[in-house]
Design a protein around this motif. Structure first.
Motif, PDB file in Angstrom:
ATOM      1  N   ASP A 435     -28.111 -12.731  56.179  1.00 51.60           N
ATOM      2  CA  ASP A 435     -28.104 -13.572  57.386  1.00 51.60           C
ATOM      3  C   ASP A 435     -28.195 -15.048  57.032  1.00 51.60           C
ATOM      4  O   ASP A 435     -27.503 -15.894  57.623  1.00 51.60           O
ATOM      5  CB  ASP A 435     -29.262 -13.170  58.304  1.00 51.60           C
ATOM      6  CG  ASP A 435     -28.938 -11.923  59.122  1.00 51.60           C
ATOM      7  OD1 ASP A 435     -27.739 -11.606  59.250  1.00 51.60           O
ATOM      8  OD2 ASP A 435     -29.882 -11.284  59.615  1.00 51.60           O
ATOM      9  N   GLU A 452     -29.230   1.114  55.646  1.00 48.26           N
ATOM     10  CA  GLU A 452     -29.431   0.077  56.651  1.00 48.26           C
ATOM     11  C   GLU A 452     -28.324  -0.961  56.617  1.00 48.26           C
ATOM     12  O   GLU A 452     -27.932  -1.502  57.658  1.00 48.26           O
ATOM     13  CB  GLU A 452     -30.795  -0.595  56.447  1.00 48.26           C
ATOM     14  CG  GLU A 452     -31.998   0.269  56.767  1.00 48.26           C
ATOM     15  CD  GLU A 452     -32.395   1.169  55.597  1.00 48.26           C
ATOM     16  OE1 GLU A 452     -33.451   1.786  55.654  1.00 48.26           O
ATOM     17  OE2 GLU A 452     -31.616   1.241  54.612  1.00 48.26           O
ATOM     18  N   ALA A 455     -25.121   0.038  58.506  1.00 49.77           N
ATOM     19  CA  ALA A 455     -25.174  -0.258  59.937  1.00 49.77           C
ATOM     20  C   ALA A 455     -25.134  -1.751  60.206  1.00 49.77           C
ATOM     21  O   ALA A 455     -24.759  -2.185  61.312  1.00 49.77           O
ATOM     22  CB  ALA A 455     -26.445   0.347  60.532  1.00 49.77           C
ATOM     23  N   TYR A 456     -25.495  -2.543  59.185  1.00 53.77           N
ATOM     24  CA  TYR A 456     -25.534  -4.000  59.345  1.00 53.77           C
ATOM     25  C   TYR A 456     -24.166  -4.545  59.762  1.00 53.77           C
ATOM     26  O   TYR A 456     -24.049  -5.422  60.619  1.00 53.77           O
ATOM     27  CB  TYR A 456     -25.993  -4.619  58.022  1.00 53.77           C
ATOM     28  CG  TYR A 456     -25.997  -6.134  57.982  1.00 53.77           C
ATOM     29  CD1 TYR A 456     -27.057  -6.868  58.506  1.00 53.77           C
ATOM     30  CD2 TYR A 456     -24.932  -6.838  57.405  1.00 53.77           C
ATOM     31  CE1 TYR A 456     -27.072  -8.252  58.449  1.00 53.77           C
ATOM     32  CE2 TYR A 456     -24.933  -8.219  57.350  1.00 53.77           C
ATOM     33  CZ  TYR A 456     -25.997  -8.922  57.870  1.00 53.77           C
ATOM     34  OH  TYR A 456     -26.000 -10.297  57.820  1.00 53.77           O
ATOM     35  N   PHE A 458     -21.866  -3.130  61.431  1.00 50.63           N
ATOM     36  CA  PHE A 458     -21.495  -2.803  62.803  1.00 50.63           C
ATOM     37  C   PHE A 458     -22.209  -3.686  63.820  1.00 50.63           C
ATOM     38  O   PHE A 458     -21.742  -3.854  64.943  1.00 50.63           O
ATOM     39  CB  PHE A 458     -21.815  -1.324  63.091  1.00 50.63           C
ATOM     40  CG  PHE A 458     -20.922  -0.365  62.371  1.00 50.63           C
ATOM     41  CD1 PHE A 458     -19.600  -0.185  62.754  1.00 50.63           C
ATOM     42  CD2 PHE A 458     -21.391   0.364  61.283  1.00 50.63           C
ATOM     43  CE1 PHE A 458     -18.775   0.698  62.084  1.00 50.63           C
ATOM     44  CE2 PHE A 458     -20.571   1.248  60.609  1.00 50.63           C
ATOM     45  CZ  PHE A 458     -19.251   1.412  61.005  1.00 50.63           C
ATOM     46  N   SER A 459     -23.350  -4.245  63.421  1.00 51.32           N
ATOM     47  CA  SER A 459     -24.149  -5.033  64.369  1.00 51.32           C
ATOM     48  C   SER A 459     -23.983  -6.537  64.195  1.00 51.32           C
ATOM     49  O   SER A 459     -24.584  -7.306  64.932  1.00 51.32           O
ATOM     50  CB  SER A 459     -25.635  -4.664  64.211  1.00 51.32           C
ATOM     51  OG  SER A 459     -26.083  -4.985  62.912  1.00 51.32           O
ATOM     52  N   ARG A 460     -23.186  -6.957  63.225  1.00 52.00           N
ATOM     53  CA  ARG A 460     -23.001  -8.389  62.978  1.00 52.00           C
ATOM     54  C   ARG A 460     -21.521  -8.736  63.117  1.00 52.00           C
ATOM     55  O   ARG A 460     -20.658  -8.084  62.525  1.00 52.00           O
ATOM     56  CB  ARG A 460     -23.463  -8.785  61.571  1.00 52.00           C
ATOM     57  CG  ARG A 460     -24.932  -8.533  61.272  1.00 52.00           C
ATOM     58  CD  ARG A 460     -25.853  -9.392  62.110  1.00 52.00           C
ATOM     59  NE  ARG A 460     -27.204  -9.407  61.589  1.00 52.00           N
ATOM     60  CZ  ARG A 460     -28.115  -8.459  61.793  1.00 52.00           C
ATOM     61  NH1 ARG A 460     -27.801  -7.400  62.532  1.00 52.00           N
ATOM     62  NH2 ARG A 460     -29.341  -8.569  61.284  1.00 52.00           N
ATOM     63  N   GLU A 461     -21.249  -9.749  63.899  1.00 46.81           N
ATOM     64  CA  GLU A 461     -19.860 -10.208  64.044  1.00 46.81           C
ATOM     65  C   GLU A 461     -19.403 -10.896  62.759  1.00 46.81           C
ATOM     66  O   GLU A 461     -20.142 -11.684  62.168  1.00 46.81           O
ATOM     67  CB  GLU A 461     -19.761 -11.186  65.219  1.00 46.81           C
ATOM     68  CG  GLU A 461     -18.330 -11.585  65.546  1.00 46.81           C
ATOM     69  CD  GLU A 461     -18.252 -12.508  66.753  1.00 46.81           C
ATOM     70  OE1 GLU A 461     -17.174 -13.057  67.000  1.00 46.81           O
ATOM     71  OE2 GLU A 461     -19.293 -12.672  67.428  1.00 46.81           O
ATOM     72  N   ASN A 465     -17.368  -3.316  56.857  1.00 44.00           N
ATOM     73  CA  ASN A 465     -17.744  -2.324  55.855  1.00 44.00           C
ATOM     74  C   ASN A 465     -16.557  -2.022  54.940  1.00 44.00           C
ATOM     75  O   ASN A 465     -15.396  -2.143  55.337  1.00 44.00           O
ATOM     76  CB  ASN A 465     -18.189  -1.024  56.539  1.00 44.00           C
ATOM     77  CG  ASN A 465     -19.677  -1.002  56.821  1.00 44.00           C
ATOM     78  OD1 ASN A 465     -20.482  -1.344  55.956  1.00 44.00           O
ATOM     79  ND2 ASN A 465     -20.036  -0.603  58.038  1.00 44.00           N
ATOM     80  N   ASP A 515     -31.500   9.141  63.018  1.00 43.99           N
ATOM     81  CA  ASP A 515     -30.577   7.986  62.955  1.00 43.99           C
ATOM     82  C   ASP A 515     -29.703   8.066  61.721  1.00 43.99           C
ATOM     83  O   ASP A 515     -28.487   7.834  61.776  1.00 43.99           O
ATOM     84  CB  ASP A 515     -31.377   6.676  62.951  1.00 43.99           C
ATOM     85  CG  ASP A 515     -32.055   6.415  64.296  1.00 43.99           C
ATOM     86  OD1 ASP A 515     -31.616   7.030  65.291  1.00 43.99           O
ATOM     87  OD2 ASP A 515     -33.003   5.599  64.331  1.00 43.99           O
ATOM     88  N   VAL A 519     -25.661   8.412  61.479  1.00 41.05           N
ATOM     89  CA  VAL A 519     -24.821   7.477  60.709  1.00 41.05           C
ATOM     90  C   VAL A 519     -23.923   8.243  59.750  1.00 41.05           C
ATOM     91  O   VAL A 519     -22.717   7.982  59.630  1.00 41.05           O
ATOM     92  CB  VAL A 519     -25.695   6.462  59.940  1.00 41.05           C
ATOM     93  CG1 VAL A 519     -24.848   5.688  58.943  1.00 41.05           C
ATOM     94  CG2 VAL A 519     -26.372   5.510  60.910  1.00 41.05           C
TER      95      VAL A 519
END
Length: 788
Positions: A435, A452, A455-456, A458-461, A465, A515, A519
């Motif tokens: 970040d 983790e 999934a990062y 998918f959650s960050r514009e 992957n 979870d 995934v």
């Protein structure tokens, strides 16, 4: 760029490979100093230079760079008054010659319209110093010795040396052959000690022999003696050799002074040759890698198509696609150990460094790269379970240093980010680091084992992957990079295939959180969909390839048919031409025979009979011509054949260029036509209607002039053969029309057509007289013809 990063990405190994392709030490030195550039203009210039070199090798197969060496150290010595030896001077002469050859070679490429503007710009100012080159070559031979012709004095001194040497050898040879002397010698030979000729004398005969002792053998049994009789000649020889050394030194000094007066020009030439050699070195390296020219991205898109690591052989390297679009700032690469994640990072970093060094890349055409001012990397072997705090500390030290320097013009490569510590803490720390670096605007490629981080993305514009593919069937990695799909550990599948019981595997799966299980299911679904899509794409590619092959086959068949058609047409045309020539020959014989009869039988053969016969023959010729044309345009002739005419209808006989009228229809393809006073059988295809008027009687005009024939013929602008044919037909038509006089318009021009016309008229049996036109008649551009 940091030296540590260059070493980490093995940039220096690329330099070592590059140096192997240099033609001289100039290219090697330039390669040693090569470093990635950050200015777009400089990078583009270097890449285009490399491309020019590649094109030269493709077109010519070589580049003439022989004989050129790095003479800059010699130039520095002469510049401060030093004297060069003969070998150093010859190296300068060879380099001058090499510069001349290089410039001539590149100039010839320009003349052949080969686009090498950058290479030409390197050498266009070179004016080879031929005067200096000749001065050196007049004094120094190819082996680095001074020639006798270097000066008159040197020639004279060396002549003396040869004379003294010969006299000494003659005297000593005589001694070794003498029976009296030979008994006192250890061997009957002549040798040299202390630069003086001597002979080996036995120890017991030394006193009796006399002379100067210069040496003795290790055993003491032999003394090397210079006889008294040659002492003076030996002295003269050594004195002459001393003079020779002084004269050679004088010549070398003189040549060195000449070189010193051109130091600046030679320095510039050598610098230019170094750049040319370096350009061709890069080109040869590109050829050895089967590399292509990369393109500087115009929109910030990183796109390496089928990229190979340059230090791996083409058989070992698995091509991968590395794509980061403008709105994609980071790529998280996951997958099993030894699957190629680290190689992916190193390939990306090393190709970027190579591109910014002006090198071509082992990628497909159309690949794009982004220019970065900084490339940072934290790459190490983190694949052992024996990780400890010291390893983690080492990596963290590197990461802290990177974060302190990173900005929006940086490429950052993280290998196994957060490894070496507690998984939960490592994953959290990795996310925080990513970040922070993303917030600074840097481009990131990172590898990891942490779920983790899968999934990062998918959650960050702006984060995507990627994974390295693993074949469950063979339990081995394929080394392919799959963009958009996160990787799985595949631990359960691998364990099951290796024989671990279902009970244990089921129990293990129960220990995984919901979870994590979701995934993994999502990743498995993505992989399944990807494989299905890839199979569909491969099937589509196969169908497309088959269609292309069929299209190519159809095109080939069509070309073969066209070729056969062309051959048939050519054969038909040739047959028609052969027949035409035969008919023309027969026609000429018949006409000549008729004219002879006319002369020999008191003109019993009438003019109209002669003209009618000739017309029939001309008609035959035209029929042959029309048959030739019909092979090229059968439909048009068919339409002409289908044309019908009525008795009395006015028509034009195309082969004569004359008008006539239909007398009667003989059959579907032939008519009896009245032309002037003659009636002729004419093919329908040779007739063209003039107007749709029915006449009850054919138009016959025996006594008066024909209204369809003019009293003048215009031949201006026509070729010789066509003009002569038209003239023949016109004279016949004019005679039939009963004209006493006609005018032939040939124009003034060069006079060639006028002479041809007049020559033709002179030999015509019915022409009484010819003259050039008078006032108001066209002057010399017209010939007036009177008939008998």
């Amino acid at each position: 760029m940091q030296d540590r990063v260059l070493k980490l990405l093995e940039y220096e190994k690329v330099i070592e490979q590059l140096k192997q392709h240099a033609s001289s030490s100039l290219g090697e030195t330039a390669a040693d100093h090569l470093r990635p550039e950050t200015e777009k203009e400089t990078i583009s210039q270097m890449i285009e230079e490399t491309d020019e070199g590649v094109n030269i090798l493709r077109l010519k197969g070589h580049f003439p760079f022989g004989g050129i060496t790095d003479i800059r150290p010699q130039l520095k010595r002469t510049d401060i008054g030093g004297v060069l030896n003969a070998g150093e001077l010859m190296a300068i002469a060879d380099t001058i010659r090499g510069s001349r050859i290089v410039k001539h070679f590149i100039t010839e490429l320009i003349e052949e319209d080969v686009q090498v503007p950058r290479l030409y710009g390197r050498v266009q100012f070179i004016e080879p110093l031929t005067t200096l080159e000749h001065a050196i070559r007049d004094c120094v031979d190819e082996q680095g010795g001074i020639l006798d012709t270097a000066s008159d004095q040197l020639r004279s001194i060396r002549t003396q040396i040869k004379t003294f040497d010969s006299r000494i050898k003659d005297k000593l040879s005589a001694m070794t052959r003498s029976n009296e002397t030979r008994k006192m010698l250890s061997e009957a030979i002549v040798t040299i000690r202390n630069d003086r000729y001597v002979i080996p004398v036995k120890a017991e005969s030394k006193a009796a022999f006399g002379g100067i002792v210069h040496d003795q053998s290790a055993s003491g049994a032999t003394f090397f003696v210079e006889p008294r009789s040659i002492v003076d000649i030996n002295n003269q020889l050594n004195e002459a050799k001393g003079k020779e050394r002084h004269e050679v030194e004088r010549i070398l000094r003189q040549l060195s002074e000449q070189v010193s007066s051109y130091v600046s020009e030679l320095q510039d030439h050598v610098d230019a040759l170094a750049q040319v050699d370096f350009i061709m070195t890069r080109a040869k390296y590109a050829q050895s890698l089967r590399a292509t020219k990369p393109v500087v991205s115009a929109n910030g898109r990183l796109n390496y198509k089928k990229a190979r690591h340059p230090l791996l052989s083409e058989q070992e390297a698995v091509p991968i696609n590395i794509i980061l679009n403008r709105d994609e700032q980071a790529m998280i690469v996951t997958g099993p150990n030894t699957g190629g994640k680290t190689v992916t990072l190193k390939t990306t970093g090393l190709l970027t460094l190579m591109a910014q060094s002006g090198l071509h890349l082992p990628v497909e055409d159309g690949s794009e790269f982004v220019i970065y001012k900084h490339v940072f990397a934290d790459i190490g072997d983190e694949q052992s379970i024996e990780q400890n705090l010291s390893t983690f500390s080492s990596h963290m030290t590197n990461i802290v240093e990177i974060i302190d320097q990173v900005d929006h013009e940086s490429l950052v490569l993280f290998d196994e980010l957060g490894a070496g510590t507690d998984p939960q803490e490592g994953a959290a720390l990795s996310i925080a680091i990513l970040d922070d670096v993303r917030a600074r605007g840097a481009t990131i490629l990172a590898t990891t084992h942490y779920s983790e981080l899968k999934a990062y993305a998918f959650s960050r514009e702006g984060v995507i992957n990627a994974s390295v593919e693993f074949d469950i069937e063979t339990l081995s990695p394929t080394y392919r990079l799959l963009i958009g799909v996160p990787g799985r550990s595949n631990a359960f599948e691998i364990s099951q295939r290796l024989g671990l019981s279902e009970k244990i595997i089921h129990h293990a799966k129960e220990q995984i959180g919901a979870d994590t299980s979701k995934v993994d299911q999502m990743i498995a679904s993505l992989e399944t969909n990807r494989k299905e899509a890839e199979e569909a794409r491969e099937e589509a590619e196969t169908v497309r390839a088959e269609l292309r092959e069929q299209q190519a086959q159809l095109n080939q068949e069509q070309q073969e048919l066209e070729a056969k058609k062309e051959q048939i047409i050519k054969r038909t045309e040739q047959k028609a031409k052969d027949r035409l020539e035969k008919v023309r020959g027969e026609a000429a014989d018949i006409i000549e025979d008729l004219r002879n009869k006319q002369k020999n039988v008191n003109a019993q053969v009438k003019d109209h009979e002669l003209i009618e016969a000739k017309s029939h023959l001309d008609h035959a010729l035209d029929t042959v011509t029309n048959q030739t044309k019909s092979s090229e345009n059968q439909e048009e002739n068919n339409q002409a054949i289908r044309q019908t005419f009525e008795p009395g209808q006015e028509v034009k006989v195309q082969s004569f260029g004359q008008k006539g009228s239909i007398v009667e229809r003989l059959n579907d393809q032939e008519y009896l036509v009245q032309v002037g006073i003659m009636k002729m059988n004419i093919k329908a295809s040779d007739l063209k209607p003039v107007k749709e008027e029915k006449q009850t009687k054919p138009v016959v005009n025996v006594k008066g002039p024909s209204k369809t024939t003019k009293t003048e013929l215009d031949l201006r602008g026509e070729r010789y053969e066509e003009a002569m044919n038209r003239l023949d037909q016109y004279l016949d038509a004019a005679l039939l029309a009963g004209y006493p006089q006609v005018s032939i318009i040939h124009g003034k021009g060069t006079g060639v057509l006028r002479k041809a016309v007049q020559k033709k008229l002179t030999h015509h049996p019915r022409v009484k007289n010819t003259r050039l036109g008078g006032m108001g008649e066209g002057g010399s551009g017209v010939t007036v013809v009177e008939f008998k």
